[in-house]
Design an enzyme around this catalytic site. Structure first.
Site, PDB file in Angstrom:
ATOM      1  N   CYS A  99      76.539  83.599  38.703  1.00  0.00           N
ATOM      2  CA  CYS A  99      76.723  83.526  40.158  1.00  0.00           C
ATOM      3  C   CYS A  99      77.342  82.201  40.568  1.00  0.00           C
ATOM      4  CB  CYS A  99      75.379  83.726  40.857  1.00  0.00           C
ATOM      5  SG  CYS A  99      75.470  83.625  42.669  1.00  0.00           S
ATOM      6  N   CYS A 197      67.490  86.429  42.306  1.00  0.00           N
ATOM      7  CA  CYS A 197      67.486  86.693  43.751  1.00  0.00           C
ATOM      8  C   CYS A 197      67.649  88.164  44.100  1.00  0.00           C
ATOM      9  CB  CYS A 197      68.573  85.866  44.429  1.00  0.00           C
ATOM     10  SG  CYS A 197      70.272  86.370  44.033  1.00  0.00           S
TER      11      CYS A 197
END
Length: 359
Positions: A99, A197
């Site tokens: 990410c 997440c």
């Protein structure tokens, strides 16, 4: 004229205090909240809405604009699809590193250009400094020994470092919370986000079952010599070093020491079998120098996972993006798919993805 900076605002205390510090330093701050997951359940939607609400509350308090941007398609293509692929091949990926490479310090820069921003900023605990001898920008550990986040940032390039601001890198976590409380931010005591997440309950096996077409089929537990000693429930349920949750009593502690996705077998052994010294890393990036220019082996302190203690290792270049790593002391549970990250004291040297364990 004020320099303009785009800050990633998650609604957490770190990015919130980063916004306050940047504004205090005289920057024109624009907040961006990135929607990364395609929420399917009511609970997921509720959590996303709460995150946006927190970010909006902080932005209003600090009198800065907040833009909520939907990046969930890009996040799926770059991060989630890779996450699924790696597990299907018996590897254990680190989605935060992917990410940071493609979204937070990749796509984020493209968005910053559209907003005519001079810099991008995040709430990472790390520091950008200049090496006066070489003129190169370096990334150093944050001042907070407990919250250093350089491990996840080793893919950053020189041109990106010149446009990155990391305002909380000089602070301890407790200091950040104190600042948030002093300026009246309700998020001052908000818990840190969970490790992955996009998996709200941290149950990655459930997530893979519900969000992929991985063929989860039973196979054999085997010993190093290939002797079959039981049945496993599908390779995605296991990772290197695992002892609990094997579902079978073997009469002695047994650990996952290898996962062979091709043959659909999980190899078990003793704790001693988990200790290795040599491995191969791919997708190598270095910050103090260009890895393509490396001609001789060099020595670093390296970590085979975020929580590992740095240990001395020698790096032998194989190609412009791969290397052989040889540790002085054996490391426990080296895992394919995780990242090996290199340091020189508090300076981040670089890293790469663990692709093969030699011995």
């Amino acid at each position: 004229m004020k320099k303009k900076v785009m800050l990633g605002m998650s609604g957490g205390v770190d990015s919130s205090v980063a916004a306050y510090l940047l504004k205090k330093q005289g920057y024109d701050v624009i907040g961006v909240n990135m929607r990364l997951s395609n929420d399917k359940t009511e609970e997921e939607k509720r959590m996303t809405e709460a995150t946006i609400r927190d970010a909006k509350s902080v932005a209003d308090k600090l009198d800065i604009p907040l833009h909520v941007l939907d990046f969930h398609k890009e996040f799926k293509e770059k991060v989630i699809d890779n996450f699924i692929k790696e597990y299907s091949e018996g590897r254990t990926p680190n989605p935060c590193i992917v990410c940071n490479k493609f979204i937070k310090f990749g796509l984020f820069f493209d968005v910053a250009k559209k907003f005519d921003c001079d810099y991008v900023a995040t709430g990472h605990y790390a520091r950008v400094v200049k090496d006066e001898k070489t003129g190169r920008l370096m990334l150093k550990k944050g001042s907070s020994g407990k919250k250093d986040q350089t491990y996840n940032l080793y893919n950053i390039k020189q041109e990106q470092l010149s446009r990155i601001l990391l305002p909380i890198g000089l602070y301890e976590k407790d200091e950040v919370r104190s600042i948030a409380k002093e300026i009246g931010l309700d998020v001052h005591n908000k818990k840190d986000s969970q490790e992955i997440c996009f998996i709200k309950d941290d149950d990655y096996v459930r997530y893979l079952k519900e969000n992929s077409d991985i063929n989860i089929k039973s196979g054999d537990f085997v010993e190093k010599d290939g002797n079959k000693i039981g049945k496993h429930k599908g390779i995605i349920n296991y990772t290197i070093g695992q002892r609990k949750g094997l579902g079978i009593a073997f009469g002695k502690p047994m650990f996952v020491i290898d996962i062979n996705s091709k043959d659909n077998v999980v190899v078990l052994g003793d704790n001693d079998d988990l200790f290795k010294k040599e491995l191969i890393i791919n997708n190598v990036n270095t910050i103090p120098f260009d890895f393509a220019d490396v001609e001789e082996p060099f020595t670093v302190e390296a970590k085979v996972r975020y929580s590992a203690k740095p240990s001395i290792a020698k790096i032998y270049k194989i190609s412009d993006n791969s290397a052989r790593v040889v540790f002085e002391e054996s490391q426990r549970a080296i895992t394919k798919g995780q990242s090996l990250v290199m340091y020189d004291g508090d300076m981040l040297v670089g890293g790469g993805i663990i692709d093969e364990i030699i011995k």
